[in-house]
Scaffold this motif. Structure first.
Motif, PDB file in Angstrom:
ATOM      1  N   ASP A  47      72.204  64.011 -40.520  1.00 10.04           N
ATOM      2  CA  ASP A  47      72.282  62.652 -39.981  1.00 10.04           C
ATOM      3  C   ASP A  47      70.926  61.955 -39.934  1.00 10.04           C
ATOM      4  O   ASP A  47      70.837  60.734 -40.051  1.00 10.04           O
ATOM      5  CB  ASP A  47      72.877  62.666 -38.568  1.00 10.04           C
ATOM      6  N   ASP A  48      69.862  62.737 -39.749  1.00 13.95           N
ATOM      7  CA  ASP A  48      68.545  62.123 -39.583  1.00 13.95           C
ATOM      8  C   ASP A  48      67.995  61.542 -40.885  1.00 13.95           C
ATOM      9  O   ASP A  48      66.960  60.865 -40.868  1.00 13.95           O
ATOM     10  CB  ASP A  48      67.552  63.129 -38.988  1.00 13.95           C
ATOM     11  N   VAL A  64      74.931  58.579 -51.695  1.00 10.92           N
ATOM     12  CA  VAL A  64      76.329  58.574 -52.147  1.00 10.92           C
ATOM     13  C   VAL A  64      76.665  59.939 -52.727  1.00 10.92           C
ATOM     14  O   VAL A  64      75.854  60.554 -53.420  1.00 10.92           O
ATOM     15  CB  VAL A  64      76.567  57.485 -53.216  1.00 10.92           C
ATOM     16  N   LEU A  65      77.867  60.427 -52.452  1.00 14.18           N
ATOM     17  CA  LEU A  65      78.376  61.653 -53.062  1.00 14.18           C
ATOM     18  C   LEU A  65      79.724  61.357 -53.695  1.00 14.18           C
ATOM     19  O   LEU A  65      80.635  60.880 -53.015  1.00 14.18           O
ATOM     20  CB  LEU A  65      78.517  62.769 -52.019  1.00 14.18           C
ATOM     21  N   HIS A  66      79.850  61.614 -54.975  1.00 18.72           N
ATOM     22  CA  HIS A  66      81.123  61.420 -55.664  1.00 18.72           C
ATOM     23  C   HIS A  66      82.033  62.635 -55.453  1.00 18.72           C
ATOM     24  O   HIS A  66      81.555  63.755 -55.309  1.00 18.72           O
ATOM     25  CB  HIS A  66      80.901  61.227 -57.165  1.00 18.72           C
ATOM     26  N   GLU A  89      78.302  57.684 -41.513  1.00 17.89           N
ATOM     27  CA  GLU A  89      77.156  56.820 -41.199  1.00 17.89           C
ATOM     28  C   GLU A  89      75.851  57.310 -41.818  1.00 17.89           C
ATOM     29  O   GLU A  89      74.800  56.717 -41.591  1.00 17.89           O
ATOM     30  CB  GLU A  89      76.968  56.647 -39.676  1.00 17.89           C
ATOM     31  N   SER A  90      75.898  58.395 -42.615  1.00 17.11           N
ATOM     32  CA  SER A  90      74.673  58.833 -43.280  1.00 17.11           C
ATOM     33  C   SER A  90      74.889  59.146 -44.758  1.00 17.11           C
ATOM     34  O   SER A  90      73.927  59.289 -45.508  1.00 17.11           O
ATOM     35  CB  SER A  90      74.085  60.065 -42.583  1.00 17.11           C
ATOM     36  N   VAL A  91      76.140  59.251 -45.197  1.00 20.28           N
ATOM     37  CA  VAL A  91      76.449  59.451 -46.605  1.00 20.28           C
ATOM     38  C   VAL A  91      77.787  58.789 -46.899  1.00 20.28           C
ATOM     39  O   VAL A  91      78.670  58.713 -46.031  1.00 20.28           O
ATOM     40  CB  VAL A  91      76.493  60.949 -46.973  1.00 20.28           C
ATOM     41  N   LEU A  92      77.930  58.279 -48.118  1.00 20.23           N
ATOM     42  CA  LEU A  92      79.160  57.634 -48.553  1.00 20.23           C
ATOM     43  C   LEU A  92      79.892  58.551 -49.528  1.00 20.23           C
ATOM     44  O   LEU A  92      79.314  58.987 -50.530  1.00 20.23           O
ATOM     45  CB  LEU A  92      78.848  56.305 -49.247  1.00 20.23           C
ATOM     46  N   LEU A  93      81.150  58.869 -49.233  1.00 21.68           N
ATOM     47  CA  LEU A  93      81.988  59.659 -50.142  1.00 21.68           C
ATOM     48  C   LEU A  93      82.881  58.702 -50.922  1.00 21.68           C
ATOM     49  O   LEU A  93      83.644  57.933 -50.325  1.00 21.68           O
ATOM     50  CB  LEU A  93      82.859  60.644 -49.367  1.00 21.68           C
TER      51      LEU A  93
END
Length: 313
Positions: free
Chosen positions: A210-211, A256-258, A240-244
C-alpha cells in the motif's frame, strides 16, 4: 555492497538523488541479490565449471540498461570472468552505482583500469551486448549487426495461478509484482487465472505494498491510468494502490496489473514459455513465488547464455 563503507553510502545516496525510482530499499534488494546469488565463491565455481573460458581476450562493448539498480552487473561479471576487455556505456539512469563499483575494483586492483573502461561511444569492439527497448534494438541492429552480438529487447514476466494458492504464496507473488515498482523484466505484469477466480484475494495480498502510492512517480502513474479507465469506461478493480484490468497483453504500466483467464494450464504454460516477450513464468511447478526477482548466475536475460556467447568469441 553489503557494508557500511562511507564511499558506498555516499554513492547510494547520490544514486537515489539522481533517479527517484532508485530508493534505498530497492538498491538494498539489488545489492543483496548480487551478493547472495552472484558473488558466493561456491556458486561462482559451479557456474564457471560449465564453460571453457576463452584463451584470447577480445574487446567487448556493453550497452547497459538502467531500469532497476545495477541491472547491468551480470553482464559486467560475465565479461570480467571471461577475461575480455570491456568498454561499457552506462545508462544515464544508473551511472552512479556502476561507476562507483568499477572505480572500487580499480582501487583494489589497478590493472583493472586496462580491462574495464566506461565510455560514451563503443567504437572498434570485436563484439557487443546491448540491452534496451524494442525501439532501441533497431538502432543496435543497425550499428552492431555486422559484429557478433546479443541484442536484448523488451521483456516482462507473468504468473499463472491454480486458484488454490495460500496467503503466503500470494504475499510472495506481491513481491514479484511490486519489487522495484514493477520496472524490471522479471516483474510480474500479468496474471493468468482460472474461471471463477476471486480477484479480491489478489487485492488483499497486494495491500502489503500500500505504501507504494506514497512515491510521487508511482502515484502519478496510478492516478493517470485510473483517469484513463474512468474516461473510457474500462472495468477495473483496485485496492487504492494497484489497478487490476482484464487485458490479454502481458505488458502493463506501472500501477497496473493485467489479468486474463485460461482454460488449459499446460497449453497456456507452453505458449508463454515459447513467447519472445516473456522472461519468466511464475507459479506452482514453475518459477517459485517470490523468486522472480532473485535470479541465479545462470538465469540469463532473454534466455540467451551470455557466457556461451563470450566464450565463443
Amino acid at each position: 555492497m553489503l557494508s557500511n563503507d562511507a564511499g558506498w553510502e555516499i554513492a547510494k545516496d547520490k544514486a537515489t538523488q539522481a533517479n527517484s525510482w532508485f530508493t534505498t530499499e530497492n538498491i538494498a534488494i539489488a545489492c543483496n541479490n548480487i551478493a547472495e546469488q552472484y558473488l558466493q565463491k561456491d556458486k561462482l565455481i559451479l557456474w564457471i565449471n560449465n564453460y571453457q573460458l576463452p584463451s584470447q581476450a577480445k574487446l567487448v562493448g556493453i550497452v547497459m540498461a538502467g531500469n532497476i539498480p545495477l541491472v547491468g552487473f551480470h553482464d559486467l561479471l560475465c565479461g570480467f570472468i571471461c577475461g575480455h576487455s570491456l568498454l561499457i556505456k552506462l545508462s544515464s539512469k544508473d551511472e552512479v552505482l556502476m561507476t562507483h563499483i568499477v572505480d572500487k575494483l580499480t582501487e583494489w586492483e589497478p590493472g583493472i583500469n586496462k580491462q574495464i573502461k566506461i565510455a560514451e561511444r563503443l567504437n572498434g569492439c570485436d563484439a557487443y551486448i546491448a540491452t534496451g527497448s524494442n525501439n532501441t534494438a533497431r538502432y543496435f541492429e543497425q550499428y552492431f549487426g555486422k559484429y557478433p552480438h546479443i541484442i536484448r529487447k523488451n521483456r516482462t514476466s507473468v504468473a499463472l495461478l491454480n486458484g488454490d494458492e495460500t496467503n503466503e504464496e500470494l504475499a510472495l507473488l506481491a513481491d514479484d509484482v511490486f519489487t522495484h515498482y514493477g520496472l524490471g523484466c522479471r516483474n510480474i505484469t500479468q496474471v493468468y487465472i482460472p474461471k471463477g477466480y476471486d480477484l479480491n484475494k489478489l487485492l488483499t495480498a497486494f495491500k502489503k505494498y500500500d505504501d507504494l502510492v506514497m512515491h510521487h512517480k508511482y502515484k502519478h502513474n496510478y492516478d493517470y491510468y485510473l483517469a484513463i479507465y474512468l474516461l473510457n469506461k474500462v472495468p477495473y478493480l483496485t485496492n487504492e494502490s494497484v489497478l487490476l484490468v482484464e487485458n490479454a497483453l502481458p505488458f502493463s504500466a506501472v500501477g497496473v496489473l493485467h489479468y486474463c483467464y485460461y482454460e488449459n494450464k499446460e497449453e497456456t504454460v507452453n505458449e508463454l514459455q515459447a513467447s519472445h516477450d516473456i522472461q519468466t513464468v511464475t507459479g506452482k511447478g514453475l518459477t517459485a513465488f517470490g523468486a522472480s526477482q532473485r535470479p541465479a548466475l545462470n538465469d540469463y536475460a532473454d534466455g540467451i547464455d551470455t557466457m556461451v556467447f563470450l566464450c565463443s568469441l
